[in-house]
Write a protein that holds these residues in place. Structure first.
Motif, PDB file in Angstrom:
ATOM      1  N   ALA A 290      25.455-112.238 -26.407  1.00  7.96           N
ATOM      2  CA  ALA A 290      26.044-110.899 -26.279  1.00  7.96           C
ATOM      3  C   ALA A 290      24.958-109.836 -26.263  1.00  7.96           C
ATOM      4  N   TYR A 291      23.946-109.999 -27.135  1.00  6.91           N
ATOM      5  CA  TYR A 291      22.869-109.009 -27.201  1.00  6.91           C
ATOM      6  C   TYR A 291      21.985-109.095 -25.953  1.00  6.91           C
ATOM      7  N   GLY A 292      21.759-110.316 -25.480  1.00  9.12           N
ATOM      8  CA  GLY A 292      21.012-110.487 -24.236  1.00  9.12           C
ATOM      9  C   GLY A 292      21.737-109.838 -23.064  1.00  9.12           C
ATOM     10  N   ALA A 293      23.079-109.985 -23.055  1.00 11.97           N
ATOM     11  CA  ALA A 293      23.875-109.387 -21.984  1.00 11.97           C
ATOM     12  C   ALA A 293      23.817-107.860 -22.037  1.00 11.97           C
ATOM     13  N   MET A 294      23.779-107.325 -23.266  1.00 17.53           N
ATOM     14  CA  MET A 294      23.648-105.865 -23.404  1.00 17.53           C
ATOM     15  C   MET A 294      22.311-105.381 -22.839  1.00 17.53           C
ATOM     16  N   PHE A 295      21.256-106.165 -23.077  1.00 12.10           N
ATOM     17  CA  PHE A 295      19.940-105.792 -22.554  1.00 12.10           C
ATOM     18  C   PHE A 295      19.939-105.849 -21.023  1.00 12.10           C
ATOM     19  N   ILE A 296      20.539-106.903 -20.474  1.00  7.71           N
ATOM     20  CA  ILE A 296      20.642-107.029 -19.010  1.00  7.71           C
ATOM     21  C   ILE A 296      21.380-105.825 -18.425  1.00  7.71           C
ATOM     22  N   GLU A 297      22.497-105.468 -19.079  1.00  2.00           N
ATOM     23  CA  GLU A 297      23.295-104.338 -18.589  1.00  2.00           C
ATOM     24  C   GLU A 297      22.513-103.030 -18.654  1.00  2.00           C
ATOM     25  N   ALA A 298      21.805-102.819 -19.782  1.00  4.03           N
ATOM     26  CA  ALA A 298      21.032-101.579 -19.943  1.00  4.03           C
ATOM     27  C   ALA A 298      19.907-101.495 -18.914  1.00  4.03           C
ATOM     28  N   LEU A 299      19.208-102.608 -18.706  1.00  3.37           N
ATOM     29  CA  LEU A 299      18.108-102.619 -17.745  1.00  3.37           C
ATOM     30  C   LEU A 299      18.629-102.390 -16.323  1.00  3.37           C
ATOM     31  N   ALA A 300      19.776-103.011 -16.019  1.00  3.06           N
ATOM     32  CA  ALA A 300      20.364-102.834 -14.688  1.00  3.06           C
ATOM     33  C   ALA A 300      20.857-101.401 -14.489  1.00  3.06           C
ATOM     34  N   ASP A 301      21.409-100.806 -15.546  1.00  4.43           N
ATOM     35  CA  ASP A 301      21.824 -99.398 -15.442  1.00  4.43           C
ATOM     36  C   ASP A 301      20.634 -98.508 -15.092  1.00  4.43           C
ATOM     37  N   ALA A 302      19.487 -98.775 -15.740  1.00  2.00           N
ATOM     38  CA  ALA A 302      18.285 -97.996 -15.436  1.00  2.00           C
ATOM     39  C   ALA A 302      17.869 -98.187 -13.977  1.00  2.00           C
ATOM     40  N   ALA A 303      17.970 -99.434 -13.499  1.00  2.00           N
ATOM     41  CA  ALA A 303      17.601 -99.707 -12.109  1.00  2.00           C
ATOM     42  C   ALA A 303      18.517 -98.961 -11.140  1.00  2.00           C
ATOM     43  N   VAL A 304      19.813 -98.955 -11.447  1.00  2.00           N
ATOM     44  CA  VAL A 304      20.780 -98.240 -10.604  1.00  2.00           C
ATOM     45  C   VAL A 304      20.487 -96.731 -10.628  1.00  2.00           C
ATOM     46  N   LEU A 305      20.132 -96.211 -11.807  1.00  2.00           N
ATOM     47  CA  LEU A 305      19.793 -94.793 -11.932  1.00  2.00           C
ATOM     48  C   LEU A 305      18.671 -94.409 -10.971  1.00  2.00           C
ATOM     49  N   TYR A 306      17.743 -95.349 -10.754  1.00  2.00           N
ATOM     50  CA  TYR A 306      16.608 -95.067  -9.872  1.00  2.00           C
ATOM     51  C   TYR A 306      16.796 -95.617  -8.463  1.00  2.00           C
ATOM     52  N   GLY A 307      18.059 -95.963  -8.117  1.00  2.00           N
ATOM     53  CA  GLY A 307      18.369 -96.230  -6.723  1.00  2.00           C
ATOM     54  C   GLY A 307      18.552 -97.666  -6.297  1.00  2.00           C
ATOM     55  N   LEU A 308      18.440 -98.632  -7.225  1.00  2.00           N
ATOM     56  CA  LEU A 308      18.608-100.031  -6.844  1.00  2.00           C
ATOM     57  C   LEU A 308      20.095-100.390  -6.835  1.00  2.00           C
ATOM     58  N   PRO A 309      20.564-101.174  -5.871  1.00  2.00           N
ATOM     59  CA  PRO A 309      21.981-101.572  -5.847  1.00  2.00           C
ATOM     60  C   PRO A 309      22.359-102.357  -7.109  1.00  2.00           C
ATOM     61  N   ARG A 310      23.588-102.204  -7.559  1.00  2.00           N
ATOM     62  CA  ARG A 310      24.054-102.808  -8.810  1.00  2.00           C
ATOM     63  C   ARG A 310      23.895-104.327  -8.815  1.00  2.00           C
TER      64      ARG A 310
END
Length: 250
Positions: A177-197
């Motif tokens: 669950a904690y690993g999944a939260m990290f994946i989600e947070a990192l992906a959110d940052a990537a999306v913020l800077y323009g990478l597709p979800r």
């Protein structure tokens, strides 16, 4: 493996994750796996999707198999096992019911039974799980070897002292669950800077999987792995410098 018959008393999410992994890694064929659950119609659907045998009750599972996985909720274990204690006497019993350890099973079953308490995690479904096992158990050497031969194909099987079982189970069982939260947070940052979800999730997830596998295989200290990526004045050390004051470790 040709002679091992595996049974599940209870066929919820964890039991199904284990079956998925065993079939994916071709550890056992589906026709050597049996399962029972309270809701017969749902059981028929789920076992049918895997091709494993549905059983009407715990007695049928125990009679058909050698290695019995107890995968019901902890508060149901006594109610489910007491009526079939006679059939379980010579079986290898492996519990995945969270929090029930050797002493509790001795009270439920009595002495003379062969049982092991464990805490697996959901990544067993893709053959990359963790199986935390209490080192105090009553399986015979042959039964424990059979258990290892089956489940080491889909997980890291690790014996731990009873006193350490709780925290080891949290790391393995709650950690995804904690690993999944990290994946989600990192992906959110990537999306913020323009990478597709979808691409953001794929990159973050594979990065975490690869880093974990690298540490398991090389035994390198995580701090050294971090240092190896941090060039002087580079992007990574700037990221570390942001994470530390924001309480990432805490």
């Amino acid at each position: 493996m040709q002679n091992i018959k595996l049974g599940f008393i209870g066929f919820g999410n964890m039991a199904q994750a284990m079956v998925k992994g065993l079939l994916l890694k071709e550890v056992l064929p589906a026709d050597q796996i049996y399962a029972c659950a309270k809701n017969w119609e749902k059981l028929e659907r789920t076992t049918g999707s895997f091709g494993v045998h549905p059983c009407h009750d715990a007695r049928e599972v125990a009679e058909q198999t050698d290695l019995v996985i107890v995968a019901v909720k902890p508060y149901l274990v006594k109610e489910v096992l007491e009526p079939v204690r006679d059939v379980l006497k010579e079986k290898a019993i492996v519990s995945v019911a969270a929090g029930l350890l050797f002493e509790q099973y001795e009270e439920i079953l009595g002495t003379g039974y062969h049982h092991l308490s464990t805490q697996p995690n959901t990544p067993v479904s893709v053959g990359e799980g963790v199986f935390v096992c209490e080192n105090r158990h009553s399986l015979t050497a042959e039964q424990f070897e059979t258990f290892q031969n089956v489940f080491s194909n889909i997980s890291l099987v690790q014996l731990v002292d009873t006193r350490q079982f709780g925290i080891a189970g949290v790391i393995g069982g709650c950690g995804p669950a904690y690993g999944a939260m990290f994946i989600e947070a990192l992906a959110d940052a990537a999306v913020l800077y323009g990478l597709p979800r979808e691409l953001s999730y794929a990159l973050a997830s594979q990065m975490l999987a690869g880093t974990g596998k690298m540490q398991v295989e090389t035994k390198t200290h995580p701090g050294a792995m971090k240092d190896a990526v941090c060039s002087p004045g580079g992007i990574t050390i700037k990221g570390v410098a942001e994470l530390e004051p924001k309480g990432f470790r805490g």
